[in-house]
Design a protein around this motif. Structure first.
Motif, PDB file in Angstrom:
ATOM      1  N   THR A   1       0.819  -1.207   0.000  1.00 50.79           N
ATOM      2  CA  THR A   1       0.000   0.000   0.000  1.00 50.79           C
ATOM      3  C   THR A   1       0.855   1.259   0.000  1.00 50.79           C
ATOM      4  N   GLN A   2       1.949   1.260   0.788  1.00 51.48           N
ATOM      5  CA  GLN A   2       2.795   2.456   0.857  1.00 51.48           C
ATOM      6  C   GLN A   2       3.529   2.708  -0.451  1.00 51.48           C
ATOM      7  N   SER A   3       3.632   1.695  -1.296  1.00 51.21           N
ATOM      8  CA  SER A   3       4.260   1.909  -2.605  1.00 51.21           C
ATOM      9  C   SER A   3       3.428   2.827  -3.492  1.00 51.21           C
ATOM     10  N   GLY A   4       2.161   3.000  -3.123  1.00 49.00           N
ATOM     11  CA  GLY A   4       1.319   3.941  -3.854  1.00 49.00           C
ATOM     12  C   GLY A   4       0.954   5.159  -3.031  1.00 49.00           C
ATOM     13  N   ALA A   5       1.579   5.276  -1.836  1.00 47.09           N
ATOM     14  CA  ALA A   5       1.285   6.411  -0.954  1.00 47.09           C
ATOM     15  C   ALA A   5       2.338   7.493  -1.145  1.00 47.09           C
ATOM     16  N   LYS A   6       1.906   8.731  -1.164  1.00 52.04           N
ATOM     17  CA  LYS A   6       2.808   9.858  -1.397  1.00 52.04           C
ATOM     18  C   LYS A   6       2.963  10.711  -0.133  1.00 52.04           C
ATOM     19  N   GLY A   7       4.083  11.419  -0.064  1.00 53.14           N
ATOM     20  CA  GLY A   7       4.301  12.406   1.002  1.00 53.14           C
ATOM     21  C   GLY A   7       4.177  11.834   2.389  1.00 53.14           C
ATOM     22  N   ASP A   8       3.480  12.566   3.266  1.00 52.13           N
ATOM     23  CA  ASP A   8       3.355  12.181   4.669  1.00 52.13           C
ATOM     24  C   ASP A   8       2.580  10.877   4.848  1.00 52.13           C
ATOM     25  N   THR A   9       1.682  10.566   3.923  1.00 49.92           N
ATOM     26  CA  THR A   9       0.910   9.325   4.036  1.00 49.92           C
ATOM     27  C   THR A   9       1.828   8.112   3.988  1.00 49.92           C
ATOM     28  N   GLY A  10       2.730   8.102   3.025  1.00 51.44           N
ATOM     29  CA  GLY A  10       3.685   7.002   2.922  1.00 51.44           C
ATOM     30  C   GLY A  10       4.682   7.006   4.059  1.00 51.44           C
ATOM     31  N   ALA A  11       5.134   8.195   4.466  1.00 54.94           N
ATOM     32  CA  ALA A  11       6.129   8.307   5.537  1.00 54.94           C
ATOM     33  C   ALA A  11       5.568   7.777   6.854  1.00 54.94           C
ATOM     34  N   GLU A  12       4.297   8.062   7.148  1.00 51.21           N
ATOM     35  CA  GLU A  12       3.686   7.575   8.384  1.00 51.21           C
ATOM     36  C   GLU A  12       3.637   6.050   8.412  1.00 51.21           C
ATOM     37  N   ILE A  13       3.288   5.444   7.290  1.00 50.87           N
ATOM     38  CA  ILE A  13       3.227   3.979   7.228  1.00 50.87           C
ATOM     39  C   ILE A  13       4.609   3.385   7.443  1.00 50.87           C
ATOM     40  N   ARG A  14       5.610   3.919   6.749  1.00 48.17           N
ATOM     41  CA  ARG A  14       6.968   3.375   6.889  1.00 48.17           C
ATOM     42  C   ARG A  14       7.497   3.537   8.309  1.00 48.17           C
ATOM     43  N   THR A  15       7.251   4.676   8.916  1.00 46.49           N
ATOM     44  CA  THR A  15       7.733   4.923  10.268  1.00 46.49           C
ATOM     45  C   THR A  15       7.048   4.010  11.278  1.00 46.49           C
ATOM     46  N   SER A  16       5.740   3.876  11.181  1.00 50.37           N
ATOM     47  CA  SER A  16       4.970   3.071  12.135  1.00 50.37           C
ATOM     48  C   SER A  16       5.297   1.588  12.032  1.00 50.37           C
ATOM     49  N   LEU A  17       5.624   1.123  10.815  1.00 52.45           N
ATOM     50  CA  LEU A  17       5.941  -0.286  10.611  1.00 52.45           C
ATOM     51  C   LEU A  17       7.436  -0.578  10.743  1.00 52.45           C
ATOM     52  N   HIS A  18       8.230   0.475  10.996  1.00 56.57           N
ATOM     53  CA  HIS A  18       9.688   0.342  11.076  1.00 56.57           C
ATOM     54  C   HIS A  18      10.258  -0.191   9.767  1.00 56.57           C
ATOM     55  N   LEU A  19       9.665   0.223   8.661  1.00 56.85           N
ATOM     56  CA  LEU A  19      10.190  -0.122   7.348  1.00 56.85           C
ATOM     57  C   LEU A  19      11.385   0.765   7.026  1.00 56.85           C
ATOM     58  N   PRO A  20      12.205   0.396   6.030  1.00 52.46           N
ATOM     59  CA  PRO A  20      13.260   1.316   5.586  1.00 52.46           C
ATOM     60  C   PRO A  20      12.674   2.686   5.278  1.00 52.46           C
ATOM     61  N   ASP A  21      13.482   3.734   5.395  1.00 53.34           N
ATOM     62  CA  ASP A  21      12.953   5.097   5.430  1.00 53.34           C
ATOM     63  C   ASP A  21      12.537   5.682   4.082  1.00 53.34           C
ATOM     64  N   THR A  22      12.709   4.946   2.991  1.00 49.76           N
ATOM     65  CA  THR A  22      12.228   5.433   1.703  1.00 49.76           C
ATOM     66  C   THR A  22      11.448   4.332   0.997  1.00 49.76           C
ATOM     67  N   GLU A  23      10.591   4.758   0.088  1.00 46.82           N
ATOM     68  CA  GLU A  23       9.819   3.811  -0.714  1.00 46.82           C
ATOM     69  C   GLU A  23      10.745   2.881  -1.490  1.00 46.82           C
ATOM     70  N   GLU A  24      11.828   3.439  -2.029  1.00 45.89           N
ATOM     71  CA  GLU A  24      12.754   2.658  -2.856  1.00 45.89           C
ATOM     72  C   GLU A  24      13.465   1.583  -2.035  1.00 45.89           C
ATOM     73  N   LYS A  25      13.907   1.942  -0.827  1.00 46.95           N
ATOM     74  CA  LYS A  25      14.593   0.968   0.033  1.00 46.95           C
ATOM     75  C   LYS A  25      13.632  -0.157   0.455  1.00 46.95           C
ATOM     76  N   THR A  26      12.406   0.229   0.769  1.00 51.08           N
ATOM     77  CA  THR A  26      11.409  -0.763   1.172  1.00 51.08           C
ATOM     78  C   THR A  26      11.156  -1.745   0.049  1.00 51.08           C
ATOM     79  N   GLU A  27      10.990  -1.241  -1.160  1.00 50.46           N
ATOM     80  CA  GLU A  27      10.728  -2.112  -2.304  1.00 50.46           C
ATOM     81  C   GLU A  27      11.918  -3.010  -2.608  1.00 50.46           C
ATOM     82  N   ALA A  28      13.132  -2.502  -2.437  1.00 53.41           N
ATOM     83  CA  ALA A  28      14.329  -3.317  -2.663  1.00 53.41           C
ATOM     84  C   ALA A  28      14.376  -4.474  -1.670  1.00 53.41           C
ATOM     85  N   ALA A  29      14.023  -4.201  -0.408  1.00 53.46           N
ATOM     86  CA  ALA A  29      14.027  -5.243   0.613  1.00 53.46           C
ATOM     87  C   ALA A  29      12.952  -6.292   0.330  1.00 53.46           C
ATOM     88  N   ILE A  30      11.748  -5.839   0.009  1.00 54.35           N
ATOM     89  CA  ILE A  30      10.657  -6.763  -0.290  1.00 54.35           C
ATOM     90  C   ILE A  30      11.016  -7.642  -1.490  1.00 54.35           C
TER      91      ILE A  30
END
Length: 349
Positions: free
Chosen positions: A60-89
């Motif tokens: 879901t965060q791969s389609g979230a922009k700005g603060d919406t995506g940042a909140e999801i990544r921070t709350s889930l302790h995902l890597p701090d950027t969309e690109e890093k998260t996708e690389a890990a997945i």
């Protein structure tokens, strides 16, 4: 005494890059955080799959922009950027397989007929998350719910039923994202059913119930007696020893409270030694349903649920067109003499 179980990825990954290392570390933090949130309102047994929830929320965060995506990544302790998260997945998902156990995770995205999903999101969903798309008419809510639930049942060997209710769907629903996870593994050394007998299981220091307990006189397992946790930790491998199940037993009948306060340390890999161990293990089945929305709100995900603030314009439309309405999960586990069967499914609408 509460009993909590975590259904996690069961394969050990060889960490070879920064993104994957960060993702695995974050997954443990997310698990501990979810545990602490579930403690607040629950007194019963709970089975939860942080990994299933994390996977579909990362999608879901791969389609979230700005603060919406940042909140999801921070709350889930995902890597701090969309690109890093996708690389890990992209590294993790192909690794979740085993030659000896059934271990399957799948993602699917149901889209309202003729609703225009953006091509970049389609590409990421397919190439990174291995997700399939299917068009559906959500206004026909009974038929749509049946179709989604049928797919979930097929992916989980008929263990997860009615993940989504017809009442969750209507003409305003545009997208439903689903992750399904299934595991089946046989113990490397099975328990003898003849040895299974009713045994006292203490739910508190003064209260006990009769429960069927499997028994193994002596077997060599990874074992650790933790002074810090005041508990014993036992790892029982499945056939092939690519996957295992870990049991943490407090030394005192009321000792689970001590473990709960140190959940991060409980989730760390102990300094095992091979020991001959006598094992008495309850034979059990647990099923659970969890509403993740209030949990995520407490963890700091706010904008994703607010139609005025949510920005999923990376998926479709413009800011404010899409917002998350519901996140729910169903789980199942069966621990018996032969091994373990477990399943989970998480949906975001």
């Amino acid at each position: 005494m509460k009993s909590f179980l975590f259904l996690l990825p069961l394969v050990a990954f060889a960490v070879a890059d920064e993104e994957l290392s960060e993702f695995i570390s974050g997954s443990k933090q997310f698990t501990g955080t979810i545990y602490n949130q579930l403690l607040v309102d629950n007194n019963d047994n709970i089975l939860v799959s942080p990994f299933s929830a994390e996977t579909v929320l990362a999608l879901t965060q791969s389609g979230a922009k700005g603060d919406t995506g940042a909140e999801i990544r921070t709350s889930l302790h995902l890597p701090d950027t969309e690109e890093k998260t996708e690389a890990a997945i992209k590294s993790v998902l192909p690794s979740i397989q085993s030659e000896y156990c059934s271990l399957i995770t799948t993602n699917k995205i149901y889209v309202e007929n003729e609703y225009p999903i953006k091509e970049d999101f389609k590409k990421v969903a397919a190439e990174v998350y291995q997700a399939q798309f299917e068009n559906i008419e959500f206004a026909k809510n009974v038929e749509a719910a049946n179709e989604i639930n049928k797919w979930v049942e097929e992916q989980t060997n008929d263990r997860i039923h009615e993940l989504i209710s017809a009442d969750d769907l209507n003409a305003y629903t545009k997208i439903v994202l689903v992750n399904a996870l299934y595991f089946q593994g046989n113990w490397s050394v099975p328990f003898d059913p003849i040895s299974t007998k009713p045994t006292k299981f203490y739910t508190s220091s003064e209260t006990a119930v009769d429960a069927p307990a499997m028994y193994k006189k002596s077997e060599k397992f990874n074992y650790y007696d933790s002074v810090e946790l005041d508990a014993q930790v036992l790892e029982i491998p499945f056939v092939g020893e690519e996957a295992s199940m870990t049991f943490v037993l407090p030394n005192k009948k009321e000792g689970i409270a001590v473990l709960e306060k140190q959940i991060d340390k409980v989730l760390e890999t102990p300094k095992y030694t091979k020991e001959w161990v006598q094992v008495v293990l309850p034979k059990f089945k647990v099923e659970s349903t969890i509403d993740f929305k209030p949990i995520l709100e407490k963890l700091g995900v706010e904008k994703a649920f607010d139609v005025l603030e949510a920005d999923f314009s990376g998926i479709a439309g413009e800011k404010g067109e899409l917002a998350i309405d519901k996140i729910s999960q169903k789980t199942f586990i069966d621990v018996n003499e032969n091994g373990v069967e477990a399943a989970a499914a998480t949906e975001i609408g």
